[in-house]
Motif scaffolding. Sequence first.
Motif, short mmCIF file in Angstrom:
data_model
loop_
_atom_site.label_atom_id
_atom_site.label_comp_id
_atom_site.label_asym_id
_atom_site.label_seq_id
_atom_site.Cartn_x
_atom_site.Cartn_y
_atom_site.Cartn_z
N ILE A 168 -65.79 88.19 -4.96
CA ILE A 168 -64.76 88.86 -4.16
C ILE A 168 -65.42 89.67 -3.05
CG2 ILE A 168 -62.96 90.62 -4.23
CD1 ILE A 168 -62.36 89.66 -7.10
N VAL A 172 -64.63 89.12 0.91
CA VAL A 172 -64.11 90.15 1.82
C VAL A 172 -65.02 90.27 3.05
CG1 VAL A 172 -63.69 92.61 2.07
CG2 VAL A 172 -62.88 91.42 0.05
N ALA A 179 -59.03 87.09 2.81
CA ALA A 179 -59.00 87.84 1.55
C ALA A 179 -57.68 88.58 1.41
CB ALA A 179 -60.17 88.82 1.49
N HIS A 180 -57.23 89.14 2.51
CA HIS A 180 -55.96 89.86 2.49
C HIS A 180 -54.81 88.90 2.20
CE1 HIS A 180 -52.92 92.78 3.56
NE2 HIS A 180 -52.40 91.91 4.41
N TYR A 184 -56.06 90.23 -1.92
CA TYR A 184 -57.08 91.21 -2.30
C TYR A 184 -56.95 92.44 -1.42
CZ TYR A 184 -59.13 87.62 -5.15
OH TYR A 184 -59.31 86.68 -6.10
N SER A 185 -57.23 93.60 -2.01
CA SER A 185 -57.12 94.83 -1.25
C SER A 185 -58.43 95.08 -0.52
CB SER A 185 -56.81 96.00 -2.19
OG SER A 185 -56.94 97.19 -1.46
N ILE A 189 -61.77 97.49 -1.66
CA ILE A 189 -63.07 96.89 -1.96
C ILE A 189 -64.14 97.47 -1.02
CG2 ILE A 189 -64.34 94.72 -1.89
CD1 ILE A 189 -61.49 93.47 -2.68
N ASN B 79 -49.59 88.07 -4.58
CA ASN B 79 -49.78 87.90 -6.02
C ASN B 79 -48.45 87.77 -6.74
OD1 ASN B 79 -52.58 87.94 -6.14
ND2 ASN B 79 -52.59 90.18 -5.93
N LEU B 107 -61.07 82.29 -6.16
CA LEU B 107 -60.58 83.50 -5.51
C LEU B 107 -59.06 83.51 -5.40
CD1 LEU B 107 -63.28 83.94 -2.78
CD2 LEU B 107 -62.65 85.65 -4.45
#
Lengths: 309, 515
Positions: A168, A172, A179-180, A184-185, A189, B79, B107
């Motif tokens: 991850i 990023v 990634a966003h 994913y935050s 991260i 998500n 991922l």
Amino acid sequence: MHETEILLAVVVATLRAATPLMIAGFGELIAERSGVLNLGVEGMMLMGASVGFIGTVATGSPILGFVAAMLAGAALALVFGVLTLSLMANQVATGLALTIFGVGFSALVGVGWIGTPLQGIATDIWPGLSKASPMVQQLMLLDPVVWLAILLPFIAQRFIYRTRAGLILRAVGESHDVAHALGYSVLRIRYLAVLFGGAMSGLAGAYLSLAYTPMWSDNMVAGRGWIALALVVFSTWKPLWLAIGSLLFGFVTIAQFQAEALGLDVSPHLLAMLPYLATIVVLVLISRDATRLKLNAPAALGRPFHATA
Amino acid sequence: MDARSLTPRLRLSGITKRYAATLANSDISLSIAPGEIHALLGENGAGKSTLVKIIYGVVRPDAGAIAWEGAPVEIADPNAARRLGVGMVFQHFSLFESLTVAENIALGLGASETIAELTVRIEEIARRYGLAVEPTRHVHHLSVGERQRVEIVRCLLQSPRLLIMDEPTSVLTPQEAEGLFDVLRRLSDEGCSVLYISHKLEEIKALCEHATVLRAGRVVGECDPRVSTEQQMAELMIGGALPTAHRAAPLREGRPCLEVARLTLMSDEPFGTHLRDISFTLRDGEILGIAGVAGNGQKELLAALSGERRAPTAEAVRIGGVAAGLLGPAARRRLHQSFIPEERLGRGAVAEFPLRENALLTVYQAGFVRGGLIRFASVARYARDIITRFNVKAAGIDAAGSSLSGGNMQKFIVGREIGTNPRVLLAAHPTWGVDIGAAIAIRQALMDLAAAGSGVLVVSEDLAELFEISDYIAVLSGGRLSAPKRTHETTVEEVGLLMGGKMEAGAGPAVADAA
């Protein structure tokens, strides 16, 4: 017997000189892998060095000193994070400012502590050190921080390439937009990576003032933060190459001391340049391949992330 | 069972989203039945992307309700969308170049699996749906079609019940697109709904059962694409009668204006394509179309022709008979070659500059600078002429480049490059991301320029466009250029095969593709 002793002394001294670079460099490597370029390593190391020294002298515990140093490094990194990640300031300018701030602030904090004596942590940990044989004495100079630095490249290699968290992190740093989009935050991260980098810089700085040369003096990091930064780039963001670069720097540092001790007829200033010069030259040669550099560089390095939604 | 199939998989009601001054989505309602392939049609800027982002949880709507299989839901982030069973294949792929296929897929999935376990599942799904994917390869080695398959596999691994495809075929060869349709039909048979976004009407006719048409953020109509004609759907999309472009002058054999001879050039990008032994001749009054899937050397070829990268020898590129291989872009422009680059802002124009200054950027050699000083009055006149002639929607010549929509900026750039009557015009994806009306105007302008005697080279991924305007078509694949063929002597199928990398060895124009 005598030769083994010299060899051991050189190996130990090299490892000790390489330790701060390895630790600070690894912290920066993690931050850069997440896509954040923090040029404040030198400043964070200096804060770590002064706060770590003061903490140790004040509490009498090197462990508390190291913890304080890591917190100080992370605190500076947090300032950097707020400015560059949340407020999206330019990372290069902010990082430079952070170093300038760290140089000045560490001097201010440490102003009453210059010349205060402190036993090296090795002596602290092993009370019988001064009575032991020279060989054992050498080995005992390898304190837990050095052992950490020795293990670090292998831990890092495994973390970055074998764990999900490492995956991850790389993702990023490669493309924050993707990634966003995957949920994913990015900011969280990156904050974690930057804080970790700051803590490692603080630890590396404290190693200098608590173990390597147990004392505090202004600007005692002496450009090692910059070398650590350069090592990260020239190692093409790979932990094992970073370790090799750090060891090289450590070895040339020791060689330089030996040359001075032997009374070589060369200006000491030129000799003092040698570790920096040799490290940069060798690493430039290693990373000459522009394609490899581009392939391994975190593609989003230095680019501010703004969630467009 | 009947009762369940009557409950729509997804129902949107009254979805509204506003960005600053523009209403991206206004009171949009639609519903998608289980197993339905539903088309979302619309021009660029009609609000398709915003709507899809809302469904996928990337954007929150200002108002409106979403119901998933009858139950009201809030989709807070991607998500949450994935947990519901929504999968999405983005138009611009969301893949990480430096990671492997399996890592990329990991991922996008939950945390429970190791890469090794995942690899097994990837191979299984790939086999089941006939999607060729190799889990251990790095994404930067993959073609665009392969990348899309990776995205699809990633979605399928989550057993989606609604799959969103955002302009999936814009990067595919016709054969690859056919393969994709087979996969989608198969998914539909298994009960998975598909929301298919496109502006390619023939595809929608071939694939979809139902279409919702958007214009300016609103639903302007619904239809059954199997029944409606392309003409009807296009007119719904643009809200008026469809203008047509036509070739004005018959073709005559001109003198060579751009000659490329055995051009071989290594790419300087890590994921670039090397140009290999490229030769062609463009003549006055001709349009040469270069087809190919992006990433097969188009960028490199255009850089070599525009002068951004120098050829190894001066003779490799000749403009109007002058050896120009070693000349830079400005020198080549002095030989009356113009260039419309792919990126409008950044390479074609400066976003922060007003249009009048953007007008000057590339044509300053055409008498707009005297004695080192800019002649502002004539520049302003030139900019104004472009705006009128190409019907550019802008707030005058002082509007900043960034304030124009993509299509209008493109019209402005085309106007600027054509306005000086170049002998050679290089146009990279001239109508990419441009709406139908503007695209027709741009094509017409290119054809008019050729009719007036200039040579035009068009690099495009849009085969329909190339077949419409080109006199000759060549295909760029893996950095090699096929021999140009007369447009009426070749077929979409043949070009498609060449795009897929099947260069027939030594076969001349005798390829009898009677189909």
